[in-house]
Design a protein around this motif. Structure first.
Motif, mmCIF file in Angstrom:
data_model
loop_
_atom_site.group_PDB
_atom_site.id
_atom_site.type_symbol
_atom_site.label_atom_id
_atom_site.label_comp_id
_atom_site.label_asym_id
_atom_site.label_seq_id
_atom_site.Cartn_x
_atom_site.Cartn_y
_atom_site.Cartn_z
ATOM 1 N N PHE A 116 0.838 -1.202 0.000
ATOM 2 C CA PHE A 116 0.000 0.000 0.000
ATOM 3 C C PHE A 116 0.874 1.255 0.000
ATOM 4 C CE2 PHE A 116 -2.492 3.209 2.439
ATOM 5 C CZ PHE A 116 -3.498 3.405 1.520
ATOM 6 N N LYS A 117 1.998 1.239 0.751
ATOM 7 C CA LYS A 117 2.917 2.391 0.779
ATOM 8 C C LYS A 117 3.439 2.685 -0.621
ATOM 9 C CE LYS A 117 4.702 1.589 5.462
ATOM 10 N NZ LYS A 117 5.917 1.255 6.244
ATOM 11 N N THR A 118 3.799 1.626 -1.335
ATOM 12 C CA THR A 118 4.326 1.797 -2.688
ATOM 13 C C THR A 118 3.284 2.409 -3.607
ATOM 14 O OG1 THR A 118 5.718 -0.152 -2.358
ATOM 15 C CG2 THR A 118 5.417 0.600 -4.617
ATOM 16 N N VAL A 119 2.045 1.922 -3.493
ATOM 17 C CA VAL A 119 0.967 2.426 -4.339
ATOM 18 C C VAL A 119 0.709 3.909 -4.053
ATOM 19 C CG1 VAL A 119 -1.505 2.239 -4.815
ATOM 20 C CG2 VAL A 119 -0.118 0.174 -4.646
ATOM 21 N N MET A 120 0.735 4.288 -2.769
ATOM 22 C CA MET A 120 0.453 5.675 -2.386
ATOM 23 C C MET A 120 1.525 6.646 -2.876
ATOM 24 S SD MET A 120 -2.455 5.740 -0.972
ATOM 25 C CE MET A 120 -2.456 7.393 -0.268
ATOM 26 N N SER A 121 2.722 6.128 -3.123
ATOM 27 C CA SER A 121 3.811 7.000 -3.581
ATOM 28 C C SER A 121 3.788 7.217 -5.094
ATOM 29 C CB SER A 121 5.162 6.409 -3.164
ATOM 30 O OG SER A 121 5.396 5.185 -3.834
ATOM 31 N N LEU A 122 2.905 6.488 -5.806
ATOM 32 C CA LEU A 122 2.847 6.623 -7.258
ATOM 33 C C LEU A 122 2.195 7.946 -7.664
ATOM 34 C CD1 LEU A 122 1.692 3.020 -8.272
ATOM 35 C CD2 LEU A 122 4.021 3.930 -8.230
ATOM 36 N N GLN A 123 2.668 8.473 -8.793
ATOM 37 C CA GLN A 123 2.107 9.707 -9.342
ATOM 38 C C GLN A 123 1.241 9.346 -10.547
ATOM 39 O OE1 GLN A 123 2.630 12.704 -7.821
ATOM 40 N NE2 GLN A 123 3.782 11.526 -6.278
ATOM 41 N N VAL B 94 -5.185 5.520 -13.541
ATOM 42 C CA VAL B 94 -5.749 4.548 -12.590
ATOM 43 C C VAL B 94 -6.893 3.761 -13.228
ATOM 44 C CG1 VAL B 94 -7.004 4.291 -10.415
ATOM 45 C CG2 VAL B 94 -5.048 5.859 -10.555
ATOM 46 N N ASP B 95 -7.752 4.488 -13.975
ATOM 47 C CA ASP B 95 -8.873 3.824 -14.652
ATOM 48 C C ASP B 95 -8.381 2.798 -15.668
ATOM 49 O OD1 ASP B 95 -10.689 5.265 -13.195
ATOM 50 O OD2 ASP B 95 -11.032 6.777 -14.755
ATOM 51 N N SER B 96 -7.295 3.133 -16.364
ATOM 52 C CA SER B 96 -6.747 2.203 -17.365
ATOM 53 C C SER B 96 -6.265 0.916 -16.708
ATOM 54 C CB SER B 96 -5.576 2.871 -18.115
ATOM 55 O OG SER B 96 -6.016 4.009 -18.821
ATOM 56 N N LEU C 271 5.945 1.758 -13.221
ATOM 57 C CA LEU C 271 5.775 0.355 -13.608
ATOM 58 C C LEU C 271 5.937 -0.610 -12.431
ATOM 59 C CD1 LEU C 271 5.314 -1.777 -15.771
ATOM 60 C CD2 LEU C 271 7.785 -1.732 -16.237
ATOM 61 N N VAL C 272 6.973 -0.402 -11.598
ATOM 62 C CA VAL C 272 7.223 -1.334 -10.497
ATOM 63 C C VAL C 272 6.036 -1.378 -9.542
ATOM 64 C CG1 VAL C 272 8.678 -1.816 -8.501
ATOM 65 C CG2 VAL C 272 9.724 -1.067 -10.642
ATOM 66 N N GLY C 273 5.548 -0.212 -9.143
ATOM 67 C CA GLY C 273 4.433 -0.154 -8.205
ATOM 68 C C GLY C 273 3.157 -0.743 -8.776
ATOM 69 N N VAL C 274 2.858 -0.432 -10.045
ATOM 70 C CA VAL C 274 1.632 -0.944 -10.679
ATOM 71 C C VAL C 274 1.709 -2.465 -10.870
ATOM 72 C CG1 VAL C 274 0.300 -0.943 -12.825
ATOM 73 C CG2 VAL C 274 1.004 1.218 -11.803
ATOM 74 N N ALA C 275 2.879 -2.956 -11.310
ATOM 75 C CA ALA C 275 3.032 -4.400 -11.519
ATOM 76 C C ALA C 275 2.839 -5.162 -10.213
ATOM 77 C CB ALA C 275 4.402 -4.691 -12.121
ATOM 78 N N ASN C 276 3.448 -4.644 -9.144
ATOM 79 C CA ASN C 276 3.279 -5.300 -7.841
ATOM 80 C C ASN C 276 1.833 -5.235 -7.363
ATOM 81 O OD1 ASN C 276 5.919 -6.352 -6.625
ATOM 82 N ND2 ASN C 276 6.538 -4.346 -7.414
ATOM 83 N N TRP C 277 1.162 -4.116 -7.606
ATOM 84 C CA TRP C 277 -0.262 -3.993 -7.216
ATOM 85 C C TRP C 277 -1.112 -5.000 -7.985
ATOM 86 C CZ3 TRP C 277 -4.737 -2.906 -9.896
ATOM 87 C CH2 TRP C 277 -5.880 -2.632 -9.113
ATOM 88 N N LEU C 278 -0.845 -5.080 -9.303
ATOM 89 C CA LEU C 278 -1.596 -6.026 -10.128
ATOM 90 C C LEU C 278 -1.421 -7.462 -9.625
ATOM 91 C CD1 LEU C 278 -1.064 -4.858 -13.830
ATOM 92 C CD2 LEU C 278 -3.261 -5.200 -12.691
#
Length: 468
Positions: free
Chosen positions: A182-189, A195-197, A270-277
């Motif tokens: 969650f910390k990683t996701v919150m740091s994304l710009q 986000v919708d994509s 990319l790193v944060g989104v890939a881990n979230w996915l």
């Protein structure tokens, strides 16, 4: 207490005149047996009407300590007037020191002519014995069926229950890592459009996975795709690329999908989104596994409920044969799979209902199908067909004909006429009661139907015809 007074203690003989009881005493003999004496072996001729004066007698089954029935003092056993009993299939053993008054069967003809009230009492005793024996054999068969089904059910339940426990434990461990992710996701710009994509492609892949016509990858295709995705993740600087590739491929992500996501979100995210996915795909997979296992448990418990009809009364009702047969097959599924049997079930949707006792009919299907499974070799074929009996329809009657067909070795011609006899079995000791087909025949007669068998090597067919 003299012998005449003792005989009056028998409930069955309480109202018999003294002179008739004395007639028996004058022609009978008194015998005694020590404890644990076998005084009748299986299939020995039964020559005496026996009145148990003292002690206790038990009837043993086939196994050690397998007690079927016990007789207490003042019981009547053995041959009775008008009885067709010639032998008994079990041992008679004196459980305690025992004293009997026994009358040889040669005297029964004179007893019938000279002792009306006594004959009446003994005939009534015989009908009671037949009724009790029928209940006992049915109960024995039910318990044998229950044993077979419970073993299969325990095996069938073990897999989904283990899957639920395993998935819950994994999910619990996985959720502990969520705060860090969650910390990683919150740091994304990320913009709202980005986000919708990401969420759009996530739910599209999840929903596609639930569609019944979704093509499942072969092992070779999956391995190749995992290699491609792993290489792509390595090329874009993601750590643990092998751990990330598995869940992505599981839900159908390809290199093209990853290129599209990268184009939408940019390299920095990319790193944060890939881990979230991957994190959410893993959770989705675990929840899906728990749901599938739970549905399997629900199916099995539903089959048990349908099989036993625990929520219904005990009277006759309209019975959907397909429902009972499918429930029985579900409960015997473990045996079918263990022998890799090719099962074919043909039951039309417009099959008429049958008026009867659903619990009894389920016993019929259990015995016939279980016998067929036992007769089949590994990889054998089992076919069950239900249809409206065309011959009866032409005669203005309606019967439903159900066939249970297997391609086993067949029933030898010399024993084919014996298979419906009680206690006759071709199975090994301890694996068959010899009651199944006798029970089947009794239940079918109870429903005013018929059961027939045709057999030759490679084709055995039991046909059950039930009136609509």
């Amino acid at each position: 207490m003299n012998l005449l007074e003792t005989l009056h203690q028998f409930p069955a003989l309480a109202n018999v005149p003294d002179e008739q009881l004395q007639w028996v005493i004058d022609r009978a003999e008194e015998v005694s047996y020590p404890e644990e004496t076998v005084f009748y072996k299986p299939n020995e001729p039964v020559e005496y009407l026996m009145l148990l004066l003292e002690g206790r007698i038990r009837i043993d089954g086939g196994g050690a300590n397998d007690e079927i029935l016990t007789y207490d003092p003042y019981s009547v056993l053995g041959v009775l007037p008008f009885s067709r009993m010639k032998t008994i299939p079990n041992r008679l053993v004196s459980t305690t020191p025992t004293r009997l008054l026994r009358l040889h069967r040669d005297k029964l003809h004179d007893l019938i002519h000279n002792c009306y009230e006594l004959t009446e009492a003994l005939v009534h005793q015989m009908t009671t014995r037949v009724r009790d024996y029928t209940k006992l054999t049915q109960q024995t068969d039910k318990m044998a069926s229950l044993g077979r089904l419970s073993a299969g059910l325990a095996h069938e339940l073990n897999n989904p229950v283990a899957a639920v426990v395993r998935s819950v434990d994994t999910l619990k461990s996985h959720l502990r890592a969520t705060p860090e992710a969650f910390k990683t996701v919150m740091s994304l710009q990320l913009t709202a459009s980005q986000v919708d994509s990401v969420t759009e492609v996530f739910f599209k892949k999840v929903d596609n996975q639930l569609l019944p016509d979704t093509k499942r990858l072969t092992l070779l295709e999956r391995t190749s795709l995992e290699d491609d995705v792993t290489d792509w993740l390595d090329d874009h600087g993601l750590d643990d690329s092998t751990d990330l590739a598995g869940p992505l491929v599981e839900f159908g992500f390809t290199v093209d999908d990853l290129d599209w996501i990268l184009e939408k979100i940019g390299d920095g995210n990319l790193v944060g989104v890939a881990n979230w996915l991957v994190n959410n795909l893993v959770i989705e997979k675990l929840v899906s596994d728990i749901g599938e296992a739970s549905r399997r448990i629900a199916t099995l418990t539903g089959s048990i409920k349908n099989y036993t009809h625990m929520d219904r009364g005990g009277g006759k009702e309209n019975v959907l044969l397909a429902e009972g047969i499918r429930s029985t097959l579900t409960l015997l599924d473990h045996k079918i799979k263990s022998k890799h049997i090719d099962l074919k079930l043909t039951i039309p949707d417009n099959l008429p209902v049958v008026c009867g006792w659903p619990g009894e009919l389920n016993q019929v299907w259990t015995n016939l199908i279980d016998n067929a499974i036992d007769a089949l070799p590994d990889g054998g074929k089992l076919e069950i067909v239900s249809e409206l009996d065309k011959r009866s329809a032409n005669e203005g009657l309606e019967f439903v004909l159900t066939k249970v067909i297997d391609n086993g070795a067949g029933i030898p011609e010399d024993i084919r006429d014996k298979i419906f006899e009680p206690f006759f079995t071709t199975k090994e000791i301890g694996k068959g009661t010899g009651l199944g087909l006798d029970i089947v025949q009794g239940i079918i007669k109870h429903h005013n139907g018929s059961v027939k068998v045709e057999s030759k090597p490679g084709h055995t067919e039991f046909s059950v015809c039930l009136p609509v």
